[in-house]
Design an enzyme around this catalytic site. Sequence first.
Site, PDB file in Angstrom:
ATOM      1  N   GLN A   1       7.702  -4.540   5.662  1.00 34.71           N
ATOM      2  CA  GLN A   1       6.575  -4.547   4.595  1.00 34.71           C
ATOM      3  C   GLN A   1       6.656  -5.843   3.615  1.00 34.71           C
ATOM      4  O   GLN A   1       5.762  -6.066   2.566  1.00 34.71           O
ATOM      5  CB  GLN A   1       6.819  -3.196   3.495  1.00 34.71           C
ATOM      6  CG  GLN A   1       6.639  -2.099   4.276  1.00 34.71           C
ATOM      7  CD  GLN A   1       6.988  -0.902   3.719  1.00 34.71           C
ATOM      8  OE1 GLN A   1       7.581   0.137   4.083  1.00 34.71           O
ATOM      9  NE2 GLN A   1       6.628  -0.737   2.253  1.00 34.71           N
TER      10      GLN A   1
ATOM     11  N   GLU B   1       0.303   5.635  -3.933  1.00 40.55           N
ATOM     12  CA  GLU B   1       1.427   6.599  -3.948  1.00 40.55           C
ATOM     13  C   GLU B   1       1.206   7.600  -4.765  1.00 40.55           C
ATOM     14  O   GLU B   1       1.970   8.881  -4.971  1.00 40.55           O
ATOM     15  CB  GLU B   1       2.815   5.700  -4.380  1.00 40.55           C
ATOM     16  CG  GLU B   1       3.148   4.910  -3.417  1.00 40.55           C
ATOM     17  CD  GLU B   1       4.196   3.956  -4.080  1.00 40.55           C
ATOM     18  OE1 GLU B   1       5.334   3.753  -3.698  1.00 40.55           O
ATOM     19  OE2 GLU B   1       3.740   3.143  -5.048  1.00 40.55           O
TER      20      GLU B   1
ATOM     21  N   ARG C   1       6.566   6.667  -0.607  1.00 45.28           N
ATOM     22  CA  ARG C   1       5.447   6.501  -1.479  1.00 45.28           C
ATOM     23  C   ARG C   1       6.121   7.074  -2.936  1.00 45.28           C
ATOM     24  O   ARG C   1       5.579   8.163  -3.526  1.00 45.28           O
ATOM     25  CB  ARG C   1       4.499   7.640  -1.312  1.00 45.28           C
ATOM     26  CG  ARG C   1       3.488   7.184  -0.159  1.00 45.28           C
ATOM     27  CD  ARG C   1       2.427   8.256   0.037  1.00 45.28           C
ATOM     28  NE  ARG C   1       1.038   7.656   0.325  1.00 45.28           N
ATOM     29  CZ  ARG C   1       0.459   7.825   1.426  1.00 45.28           C
ATOM     30  NH1 ARG C   1       0.678   8.523   2.415  1.00 45.28           N
ATOM     31  NH2 ARG C   1      -0.873   7.014   1.489  1.00 45.28           N
ATOM     32  N   CYS C   2       7.100   6.123  -3.189  1.00 46.78           N
ATOM     33  CA  CYS C   2       8.065   6.608  -4.466  1.00 46.78           C
ATOM     34  C   CYS C   2       7.695   5.905  -5.823  1.00 46.78           C
ATOM     35  O   CYS C   2       8.376   6.327  -6.700  1.00 46.78           O
ATOM     36  CB  CYS C   2       9.299   6.639  -4.095  1.00 46.78           C
ATOM     37  SG  CYS C   2      10.051   4.826  -3.638  1.00 46.78           S
TER      38      CYS C   2
HETATM   39  N1  MCN Z   1      -7.463   0.645  -3.575  1.00 44.43           N
HETATM   40  C1  MCN Z   1      -8.825   0.832  -3.884  1.00 44.43           C
HETATM   41  N2  MCN Z   1      -9.039   0.854  -5.329  1.00 44.43           N
HETATM   42  C2  MCN Z   1      -8.075   0.756  -6.135  1.00 44.43           C
HETATM   43  C3  MCN Z   1      -6.743   0.753  -5.705  1.00 44.43           C
HETATM   44  C4  MCN Z   1      -6.378   0.826  -4.398  1.00 44.43           C
HETATM   45  O1  MCN Z   1      -9.711   0.930  -3.183  1.00 44.43           O
HETATM   46  N3  MCN Z   1      -8.290   0.876  -7.353  1.00 44.43           N
HETATM   47  C5  MCN Z   1      -7.167   0.608  -1.828  1.00 44.43           C
HETATM   48  C6  MCN Z   1      -6.717  -0.617  -1.850  1.00 44.43           C
HETATM   49  O2  MCN Z   1      -7.391  -1.861  -1.691  1.00 44.43           O
HETATM   50  C7  MCN Z   1      -5.813  -0.563  -0.486  1.00 44.43           C
HETATM   51  C8  MCN Z   1      -5.258   0.880  -0.769  1.00 44.43           C
HETATM   52  O3  MCN Z   1      -6.151   1.719  -1.493  1.00 44.43           O
HETATM   53  O4  MCN Z   1      -6.559  -0.760   0.681  1.00 44.43           O
HETATM   54  C9  MCN Z   1      -3.872   1.115  -1.226  1.00 44.43           C
HETATM   55  O5  MCN Z   1      -3.827   0.172  -2.441  1.00 44.43           O
HETATM   56  P1  MCN Z   1      -2.583   0.212  -3.444  1.00 44.43           P
HETATM   57  O6  MCN Z   1      -2.606   1.186  -4.242  1.00 44.43           O
HETATM   58  O7  MCN Z   1      -2.594  -1.095  -3.852  1.00 44.43           O
HETATM   59  O8  MCN Z   1      -1.150   0.288  -2.419  1.00 44.43           O
HETATM   60  P2  MCN Z   1      -0.399  -0.891  -1.348  1.00 44.43           P
HETATM   61  O9  MCN Z   1      -1.517  -1.342  -0.818  1.00 44.43           O
HETATM   62  O10 MCN Z   1       0.309  -1.762  -2.103  1.00 44.43           O
HETATM   63  O11 MCN Z   1       0.050   0.246  -0.543  1.00 44.43           O
HETATM   64  C10 MCN Z   1       1.515   0.620  -0.690  1.00 44.43           C
HETATM   65  C11 MCN Z   1       1.434   2.223  -0.938  1.00 44.43           C
HETATM   66  C12 MCN Z   1       2.908   2.396  -0.819  1.00 44.43           C
HETATM   67  S1  MCN Z   1       4.103   2.032  -1.777  1.00 44.43           S
HETATM   68  C13 MCN Z   1       3.302   3.435   0.272  1.00 44.43           C
HETATM   69  S2  MCN Z   1       4.938   4.065   0.484  1.00 44.43           S
HETATM   70  C14 MCN Z   1       2.319   3.872   1.380  1.00 44.43           C
HETATM   71  C15 MCN Z   1       0.966   3.940   0.934  1.00 44.43           C
HETATM   72  O12 MCN Z   1       0.629   2.647   0.263  1.00 44.43           O
HETATM   73  N4  MCN Z   1       2.473   3.753   2.561  1.00 44.43           N
HETATM   74  C16 MCN Z   1       1.647   3.850   3.423  1.00 44.43           C
HETATM   75  N5  MCN Z   1       0.002   4.291   1.398  1.00 44.43           N
HETATM   76  C17 MCN Z   1       0.068   4.261   2.906  1.00 44.43           C
HETATM   77  N6  MCN Z   1      -0.923   4.604   3.750  1.00 44.43           N
HETATM   78  C18 MCN Z   1      -0.815   4.223   5.159  1.00 44.43           C
HETATM   79  N7  MCN Z   1      -1.686   4.535   5.907  1.00 44.43           N
HETATM   80  N8  MCN Z   1       0.642   3.841   5.312  1.00 44.43           N
HETATM   81  C19 MCN Z   1       1.676   3.516   4.822  1.00 44.43           C
HETATM   82  O13 MCN Z   1       2.782   3.302   5.313  1.00 44.43           O
HETATM   83 CU1  CUM Z   2       8.875   3.567  -2.741  1.00 43.79          CU
HETATM   84  S1  CUM Z   2       7.759   3.768  -0.605  1.00 43.79           S
HETATM   85 MO1  CUM Z   2       6.283   2.481  -0.857  1.00 43.79          MO
HETATM   86  O1  CUM Z   2       6.955   1.633  -2.313  1.00 43.79           O
HETATM   87  O2  CUM Z   2       6.624   1.102   0.221  1.00 43.79           O
END
Ligand code: MCN
Ligand code: CUM
Length: 800
Positions: free
Chosen positions: A236, A754, A383-384
């Site tokens: 990641q 998360e 997802r913490c």
């Molecule tokens: N998004 C959006 N509008 C927002 C916020 C987010 O459309 N206001 C969309 C983003 O563009 C992105 C998705 O939602 O496509 C998730 O965005 P974001 O909240 O920024 O999170 P990350 O992309 O950094 O993803 C990390 C988060 C974590 S920490 C875990 S753990 C987790 C999760 O995402 N692992 C996942 N969701 C997951 N989903 C899948 N399918 N697989 C994982 O391993």
């Molecule tokens: Cu704490 S699980 Mo996500 O932060 O990859």
Amino acid sequence: MASTAEDLARSEKLGGVGCRRKRTEDARFIQGRGHYVDDIQRPGMLFGDFVRSPHAHARIKAIHKDKALALPGVHAVLTAEDLAPLNLHWMPTLAGDKQMVLADGKVCFQNQEVAMVVADDRYIAADAIDLVEVEYEPLPALVDPHQSMAEDAPVIRDDLQGQDEGAHGKRVHHNHIFTWEVGEKDATDRVFDEAEVTVREQMLYPRVHPCPLETCGCVADFDKVRGELTVHLTSQAPHVVRTVFSQLSGIPESKVHINAPDIGGGFGNKVGVYPGYVVATVASIVLGRPVKWIEDRIENLSTTAFARDYHMTGELAATKDGKILGLRAHVLADHGAFDACADPSKWPAGFFNICTGSYDIRTAYARVDGVYTNKAPGGVAYRCSFRVTEACYLIERMIDVLAVKLGMDKAEIRLKNFIRPEQFPYPSALGWEYDSGDYHTALKKVMEACDYEGLRREQQEKWEQHGELMGIGLCTFTEIVGAGPTRNCDILGVGMFDSAEIRVHPTGSIIARMGTKTQGQGHETTYGQIIATELGLPADNIIIEEGNTDTAPYGLGTYGSRSTPVAGAATAQAARKIRDKAKKIAAHLMEVSEDDLEWTGEGFQVKGVPDQVTDMPTIAWAAYNNVPEGMEPGLEAVEYYDPPNMTYPFGAYLCVLDIDRYTGETKIRRFYALDDCGTRINPMIIEGQVHGGLTEAFGVAMGQELPYDAQGNILGASLMDYFVPTMMEAPSWETDYTVTPSPHHPIGAKGVGESSHVGGIPCFSNAINDAFTRFGITHVDMPHNAYRVWRTLHELGLDR
Ligand code: MCN
Ligand code: CUM
């Protein structure tokens, strides 16, 4: 941001922010054309597999490799002794501790890596593992963290004997890792001493595991001639891995190539560096052949990053009419045998100090004691949001406990204590500044949508008229995501900024690369939407690439829902740099002053003259042949974005369930999830994220745990025992939203990946506990599987 009807129409046309653009990556995934690490084949590639310890705690007296080495097809058996000359038998963890790569004189948890067999293929390696003879001298295993600091507790970490300074301050016992305190202890004690009402509850957030469909693995490929190391791995955070690998191996960072291909779910399980990566790499260097290592399911569940294992005590002080005055929290954190929590360096308990939640609690104090046990390392995953799950569980359960004590309604107590909209930006008692929020609107919307009053009436009638148990759970959570400002967040010294690089080609198509790494979240779709809106060019002509450290700009990776808050912001900012340059080119093409131009969403027009307009494709073409005097050609930009603050998404969830009095079986009748993640980039992807997070929340709350027996044997490290909900078990989800933009994010977006997991788990738990409220029960621990629910029913005599 899509605001007017015209903006929305343009967004639909370009595939910009706000539209339900279909996931571009799915074209390959649903046709079986994804490219995962185990799909990688290299000429002459060998396979590495681990000999693992059957004991939770034992000394290693000898390892006999001869029989294994004699098996045809076996190339090497590597042990700590082989790694020691390279100083690679131990490695640093993200938490400032160190971890054995291969057992160095002893083993500290069951299934710990003892030796790696490298063979022609996986099957020969498996046969050879059985031929490696390890002589163990079992030691007493320490399983209960409450016994970790007992005077006569076994010494788990011989290497730390006599060290009273740890990575996070004083160590007071051989199994003590750190004590982390935040808030004002004395002031909080005074509030509790003087309060009209106090409540206290102990709760266990059990050890669980994210259990991604794809397990962890890598292909390490050392090129002796060039002196270059390429590692394809399920990471990641590939750039951080490159830095760590360079530091560990002494190979210049420019000659270390880390490539994360498609990832079949990460969920925090793929943040850290595992022994498998290190030993496969050493094996490749030593043998001069590519070496693949891929975990099986049991290895994944029993040795790589678990989550939680927080033994928590929560306390609230309040007035008789339910105004909360203080919060006190204590946590005993079971980190296993090595502290390998994947937190930002300075945060040994992650962002647990968000535990005052959505409530205006002016005085608070929290303390977390981290201890060693003979269990697998990890703790921060699934997802913490860096322990926000635990913090949210604590406060959301405690609010309910207080409501019960006061005889107050569980919605009313929330509405009474919420931070009010006009209080933002809100400085919390434990040190955060919430950027924006509107909690009252969110909860009221959910209560109306679900007819909360009606549900309460129904609950009452059901019991009184039919003796049936129904539970109504609420959760009104606040998260903290988007680590983070480099002033207080780093990973092994590298500040937690993130990055985007965007290149506009002459024909107006685009390639963009970010420092993050999608694992299923849909980044290839959504970053394209941000760029489409910022640059007025269609998302379908934008390619998004992540994960290859040779091409992507340095970034800290994807976890803690930081991609949107940090790399998403970098993407918008980089696009804006391009737009600034485009404006200069447009002025040059139209022979007007820059100041006379305005942005239309797809190009520039002379202010107030809609027919004098130059669109972005024209500008892109001109960028390569007709730029103003003195301007360099080309149309591209890079942005490294250091966020000024985290973002604070929030939500209001409601769960309605029915419990079968006689069997303990629970049926989730309704689950309504309202999320506010500020500006919504892709509503469909957000809903997908919420569905996924809720399904995992259902798993955690209703059935998952990774228990150990008294000897330290892990029970439940297979899918026969570990509950992974499928469509069959999961209820159907209803989603809703409000939009409270982040004031400091360039497009107002907050993270969401998360949220539903963080908020979902306490919501289920609150619903179960709510069903028992009338019998005087304030708290039963998760998981709320049928057996445990039945046990509560039985203790109450309700099953007869
Ligand atoms: N998004 C959006 N509008 C927002 C916020 C987010 O459309 N206001 C969309 C983003 O563009 C992105 C998705 O939602 O496509 C998730 O965005 P974001 O909240 O920024 O999170 P990350 O992309 O950094 O993803 C990390 C988060 C974590 S920490 C875990 S753990 C987790 C999760 O995402 N692992 C996942 N969701 C997951 N989903 C899948 N399918 N697989 C994982 O391993
Ligand atoms: Cu704490 S699980 Mo996500 O932060 O990859």
